[in-house]
Write a protein that holds these residues in place. Structure first.
Motif, PDB file in Angstrom:
ATOM      1  N   CYS A  44       0.832  -1.205   0.000  1.00  0.00           N
ATOM      2  CA  CYS A  44       0.000   0.000   0.000  1.00  0.00           C
ATOM      3  C   CYS A  44       0.867   1.256   0.000  1.00  0.00           C
ATOM      4  N   ASP A  46       2.433   2.281   2.747  1.00  0.00           N
ATOM      5  CA  ASP A  46       2.316   2.908   4.069  1.00  0.00           C
ATOM      6  C   ASP A  46       3.642   2.865   4.813  1.00  0.00           C
ATOM      7  N   CYS A  70      -2.131   5.301   3.850  1.00  0.00           N
ATOM      8  CA  CYS A  70      -3.593   5.324   3.764  1.00  0.00           C
ATOM      9  C   CYS A  70      -4.207   5.622   5.129  1.00  0.00           C
ATOM     10  N   SER A  73      -3.826   2.816   7.907  1.00  0.00           N
ATOM     11  CA  SER A  73      -2.494   2.676   8.515  1.00  0.00           C
ATOM     12  C   SER A  73      -2.199   3.829   9.473  1.00  0.00           C
TER      13      SER A  73
END
Ligand code: ZN
Length: 153
Positions: A44, A46, A70, A73
């Motif tokens: 992602c 993160d 995101c 997270s």
């Protein structure tokens, strides 16, 4: 870039996650912390960086996080910082295990749910395996940091 991660969660939980995402608690840095670790979730993008200071009784005295990613997270990291304050290292490890149990769909007792506090808002990610890593990133990072700290004692 549009962050669709919270579109997938129940309304009740969205509210908690969005609140922490928009108004992160304990965001910042601690100079020369006792415990520090950086976690990265390549699925992602993160990133979470955690820093903790312990008091004489080895309880969490100060905690801060930084990073980007995101909403799930970053909200998870923000909730973590509120939950671990004043806790012993053993208690923080237990919280980390409880979150894993919750996300894996295990039944938790009322006492365990009380301990989880707002972390329960992350329960909804269990239906979205790709989001599980987002929700667990901060806690996995904390576990790594504590392990390194204890290994260095
Ligand atoms: Zn994420």
């Amino acid at each position: 870039m549009r962050d669709t991660s919270f579109d997938q969660l129940d309304d009740l939980y969205q509210e908690v996650i969005l609140d922490h995402y928009r108004n992160p608690r304990n965001r910042g840095e601690i100079p020369s912390p006792h415990v520090s670790a950086r976690g990265f979730n390549p699925y992602c993008g993160d990133e979470v960086i955690l820093a903790l200071n312990l008091d004489d009784g080895r309880r969490v005295d100060a905690v801060a996080f930084s990073g980007q990613g995101c909403s799930i997270s970053q909200a998870s990291a923000s909730i973590l910082t509120e939950l671990v304050k004043g806790k012993s290292l053993a208690e923080t490890r237990r919280l980390s295990q409880l979150l894993r149990s919750l996300i894996h769909g295990d039944e938790l007792t009322d006492e365990e749910l009380d301990l989880m506090g707002e972390m329960e808002a992350l329960r909804g990610v269990r239906r979205f395996p790709i989001r599980v890593k987002c929700a667990l990133l901060a806690w996995a990072t904390l576990d790594d940091g504590i392990e390194e700290y204890e290994g260095g004692q």
